[in-house]
Design a protein around this motif. Sequence first.
Motif, PDB file in Angstrom:
ATOM      1  N   THR A 193      -0.915  -4.155 -15.517  1.00 42.40           N
ATOM      2  CA  THR A 193      -1.095  -2.746 -15.901  1.00 42.40           C
ATOM      3  C   THR A 193      -0.708  -1.824 -14.752  1.00 42.40           C
ATOM      4  OG1 THR A 193      -2.906  -3.483 -17.275  1.00 42.40           O
ATOM      5  CG2 THR A 193      -2.774  -1.131 -16.899  1.00 42.40           C
ATOM      6  N   SER A 194      -1.015  -2.214 -13.508  1.00 41.18           N
ATOM      7  CA  SER A 194      -0.685  -1.315 -12.398  1.00 41.18           C
ATOM      8  C   SER A 194       0.826  -1.214 -12.202  1.00 41.18           C
ATOM      9  CB  SER A 194      -1.408  -1.720 -11.104  1.00 41.18           C
ATOM     10  OG  SER A 194      -0.936  -2.961 -10.664  1.00 41.18           O
ATOM     11  N   VAL A 195       1.545  -2.342 -12.304  1.00 45.67           N
ATOM     12  CA  VAL A 195       3.016  -2.262 -12.184  1.00 45.67           C
ATOM     13  C   VAL A 195       3.586  -1.465 -13.364  1.00 45.67           C
ATOM     14  CG1 VAL A 195       5.172  -3.589 -12.201  1.00 45.67           C
ATOM     15  CG2 VAL A 195       3.286  -4.325 -10.746  1.00 45.67           C
ATOM     16  N   ASN A 196       3.055  -1.686 -14.566  1.00 45.89           N
ATOM     17  CA  ASN A 196       3.516  -0.907 -15.733  1.00 45.89           C
ATOM     18  C   ASN A 196       3.397   0.598 -15.481  1.00 45.89           C
ATOM     19  OD1 ASN A 196       4.290  -2.991 -17.403  1.00 45.89           O
ATOM     20  ND2 ASN A 196       2.391  -3.059 -18.570  1.00 45.89           N
ATOM     21  N   SER A 197       2.322   1.000 -14.827  1.00 43.04           N
ATOM     22  CA  SER A 197       2.128   2.447 -14.647  1.00 43.04           C
ATOM     23  C   SER A 197       2.922   2.995 -13.451  1.00 43.04           C
ATOM     24  CB  SER A 197       0.647   2.781 -14.500  1.00 43.04           C
ATOM     25  OG  SER A 197       0.157   2.228 -13.303  1.00 43.04           O
ATOM     26  N   LEU A 198       3.313   2.127 -12.511  1.00 43.78           N
ATOM     27  CA  LEU A 198       4.010   2.611 -11.311  1.00 43.78           C
ATOM     28  C   LEU A 198       5.529   2.495 -11.384  1.00 43.78           C
ATOM     29  CD1 LEU A 198       1.779   1.034  -8.489  1.00 43.78           C
ATOM     30  CD2 LEU A 198       2.195   3.491  -8.816  1.00 43.78           C
ATOM     31  N   VAL A 199       6.021   1.511 -12.152  1.00 45.85           N
ATOM     32  CA  VAL A 199       7.435   1.128 -12.036  1.00 45.85           C
ATOM     33  C   VAL A 199       8.418   2.268 -12.329  1.00 45.85           C
ATOM     34  CG1 VAL A 199       7.557   0.068 -14.362  1.00 45.85           C
ATOM     35  CG2 VAL A 199       9.131  -0.669 -12.587  1.00 45.85           C
ATOM     36  N   ALA A 200       8.140   3.073 -13.337  1.00 39.89           N
ATOM     37  CA  ALA A 200       9.096   4.156 -13.652  1.00 39.89           C
ATOM     38  C   ALA A 200       9.141   5.185 -12.518  1.00 39.89           C
ATOM     39  CB  ALA A 200       8.723   4.822 -14.979  1.00 39.89           C
ATOM     40  N   HIS A 201       8.023   5.353 -11.821  1.00 39.45           N
ATOM     41  CA  HIS A 201       7.993   6.304 -10.698  1.00 39.45           C
ATOM     42  C   HIS A 201       8.850   5.787  -9.533  1.00 39.45           C
ATOM     43  CE1 HIS A 201       4.983   8.823 -12.585  1.00 39.45           C
ATOM     44  NE2 HIS A 201       4.369   7.711 -12.955  1.00 39.45           N
ATOM     45  N   PHE A 202       8.710   4.489  -9.222  1.00 36.90           N
ATOM     46  CA  PHE A 202       9.549   3.924  -8.158  1.00 36.90           C
ATOM     47  C   PHE A 202      11.021   3.906  -8.582  1.00 36.90           C
ATOM     48  CE2 PHE A 202       5.589   1.989  -6.398  1.00 36.90           C
ATOM     49  CZ  PHE A 202       5.732   2.417  -5.081  1.00 36.90           C
ATOM     50  N   ALA A 203      11.258   3.594  -9.858  1.00 32.74           N
ATOM     51  CA  ALA A 203      12.648   3.484 -10.333  1.00 32.74           C
ATOM     52  C   ALA A 203      13.364   4.841 -10.340  1.00 32.74           C
ATOM     53  CB  ALA A 203      12.685   2.867 -11.727  1.00 32.74           C
ATOM     54  N   ALA A 204      12.585   5.931 -10.280  1.00 29.00           N
ATOM     55  CA  ALA A 204      13.200   7.269 -10.272  1.00 29.00           C
ATOM     56  C   ALA A 204      13.622   7.689  -8.864  1.00 29.00           C
ATOM     57  CB  ALA A 204      12.219   8.285 -10.845  1.00 29.00           C
ATOM     58  N   ILE A 205      13.258   6.887  -7.851  1.00 29.41           N
ATOM     59  CA  ILE A 205      13.569   7.264  -6.463  1.00 29.41           C
ATOM     60  C   ILE A 205      14.981   6.781  -6.099  1.00 29.41           C
ATOM     61  CG2 ILE A 205      12.841   6.982  -4.048  1.00 29.41           C
ATOM     62  CD1 ILE A 205       9.983   6.453  -5.129  1.00 29.41           C
ATOM     63  N   GLY A 240       0.803  -1.226   0.000  1.00 33.37           N
ATOM     64  CA  GLY A 240       0.000   0.000   0.000  1.00 33.37           C
ATOM     65  C   GLY A 240       0.836   1.277   0.000  1.00 33.37           C
ATOM     66  N   ILE A 241       2.098   1.164  -0.452  1.00 35.88           N
ATOM     67  CA  ILE A 241       2.995   2.336  -0.425  1.00 35.88           C
ATOM     68  C   ILE A 241       3.007   3.007  -1.804  1.00 35.88           C
ATOM     69  CG2 ILE A 241       5.402   3.073  -0.121  1.00 35.88           C
ATOM     70  CD1 ILE A 241       5.657   0.631   1.831  1.00 35.88           C
ATOM     71  N   PRO A 242       2.631   4.278  -1.868  1.00 36.71           N
ATOM     72  CA  PRO A 242       2.679   4.984  -3.158  1.00 36.71           C
ATOM     73  C   PRO A 242       4.063   5.612  -3.391  1.00 36.71           C
ATOM     74  CG  PRO A 242       1.580   6.355  -1.524  1.00 36.71           C
ATOM     75  CD  PRO A 242       2.058   5.121  -0.795  1.00 36.71           C
ATOM     76  N   PRO A 243       4.502   5.753  -4.647  1.00 35.54           N
ATOM     77  CA  PRO A 243       5.859   6.292  -4.900  1.00 35.54           C
ATOM     78  C   PRO A 243       6.049   7.727  -4.409  1.00 35.54           C
ATOM     79  CG  PRO A 243       4.662   5.934  -6.965  1.00 35.54           C
ATOM     80  CD  PRO A 243       3.833   5.333  -5.893  1.00 35.54           C
ATOM     81  N   LYS A 244       4.956   8.447  -4.210  1.00 33.17           N
ATOM     82  CA  LYS A 244       5.156   9.849  -3.769  1.00 33.17           C
ATOM     83  C   LYS A 244       5.453   9.955  -2.271  1.00 33.17           C
ATOM     84  CE  LYS A 244       0.242  11.159  -3.304  1.00 33.17           C
ATOM     85  NZ  LYS A 244      -0.433   9.889  -3.559  1.00 33.17           N
ATOM     86  N   ASP A 245       5.208   8.893  -1.505  1.00 34.43           N
ATOM     87  CA  ASP A 245       5.490   8.928  -0.062  1.00 34.43           C
ATOM     88  C   ASP A 245       6.904   8.376   0.186  1.00 34.43           C
ATOM     89  OD1 ASP A 245       5.600   8.771   2.668  1.00 34.43           O
ATOM     90  OD2 ASP A 245       3.604   7.880   2.904  1.00 34.43           O
ATOM     91  N   LEU A 246       7.902   9.262   0.070  1.00 32.39           N
ATOM     92  CA  LEU A 246       9.302   8.812   0.098  1.00 32.39           C
ATOM     93  C   LEU A 246       9.709   8.191   1.432  1.00 32.39           C
ATOM     94  CD1 LEU A 246      11.073  11.632  -1.939  1.00 32.39           C
ATOM     95  CD2 LEU A 246      10.171   9.445  -2.733  1.00 32.39           C
ATOM     96  N   ASP A 247       9.151   8.703   2.546  1.00 30.07           N
ATOM     97  CA  ASP A 247       9.481   8.111   3.849  1.00 30.07           C
ATOM     98  C   ASP A 247       8.951   6.680   3.931  1.00 30.07           C
ATOM     99  OD1 ASP A 247      10.771  10.363   4.660  1.00 30.07           O
ATOM    100  OD2 ASP A 247       9.022  11.230   5.684  1.00 30.07           O
ATOM    101  N   ALA A 248       7.717   6.504   3.459  1.00 31.00           N
ATOM    102  CA  ALA A 248       7.124   5.154   3.484  1.00 31.00           C
ATOM    103  C   ALA A 248       7.902   4.212   2.565  1.00 31.00           C
ATOM    104  CB  ALA A 248       5.658   5.225   3.063  1.00 31.00           C
ATOM    105  N   VAL A 249       8.408   4.744   1.441  1.00 36.23           N
ATOM    106  CA  VAL A 249       9.208   3.911   0.519  1.00 36.23           C
ATOM    107  C   VAL A 249      10.463   3.428   1.243  1.00 36.23           C
ATOM    108  CG1 VAL A 249      10.608   3.933  -1.600  1.00 36.23           C
ATOM    109  CG2 VAL A 249       8.319   4.940  -1.616  1.00 36.23           C
ATOM    110  N   THR A 250      11.143   4.355   1.925  1.00 37.47           N
ATOM    111  CA  THR A 250      12.379   3.988   2.644  1.00 37.47           C
ATOM    112  C   THR A 250      12.062   2.947   3.721  1.00 37.47           C
ATOM    113  OG1 THR A 250      13.178   6.205   2.254  1.00 37.47           O
ATOM    114  CG2 THR A 250      14.345   4.959   3.925  1.00 37.47           C
TER     115      THR A 250
END
Length: 221
Positions: free
Chosen positions: A96-108, A52-62
Amino acid sequence: MSKHPTTIIAIDGGAATGKSSTSCAIAKSLEFLHVDTGAHYRTVTFALNQAGIPPKDLDAVTEGLATLNLGTSVKGQQAFLSVNGYKPNDSEIRSTSVNSLVAHFAAIPSVRKFLFEYQREQVKVAQKKGFKGLVMEGRDIGSVIFPDAQFRFYLHADAETRSLRRKKQGQEDAIKQRDAIDTGRKDAPLKCPEGAIVIDTSENTLEQVIATLLQIIRNQD
Ligand code: DC
């Protein structure tokens, strides 16, 4: 820079340039281990998205990354990333959901840092499993992960050809948007590494591209 002691073939390029099919065939021909680093970013995206972690929440990603234990399994010529003992299947990491999210996570940057050592360590996996070398494909292999690879290729194809290829594979994939994010990011952007050999795959069949690469490798090795 001195070359890596193990033969490493780095294959970079945008989505649907023919990287995976080419890398796979080259690995088979040369008895090398094949590692698809796009699948690594997809697997991490799948795991973070499931948490449930979105790429825009950088603290949650870490925080999320700190809960992921990475493992490797090898099947045939290919190495696969598992997270906390689970290797997601193709339909999970190519949804489709990973396709749309992966570049955003990969940019972090923290995500890239998280995978850096793991990807460098794949050489040891190749050696331990008795392969003659490593073929690694991605976006930053020849520029960041293995700038010391013996062979660095950059595959290119025009946008129309790439969209058509994805459609034929029956995949919904926003190639243009992903490429824009991948080339525009600050950390390890998609670019042709300096000194890499550029191969245009638009006008050539897969067999021709594979033959070209193998000829270059065999002539210089
Ligand atoms: O190769 P692919 O289309 O499966 O890659 C999925 C995404 O992962 C792509 O949008 C960019 C990212 N990626 C990356 O940033 N660096 C890599 N070495 C490989 C992939």
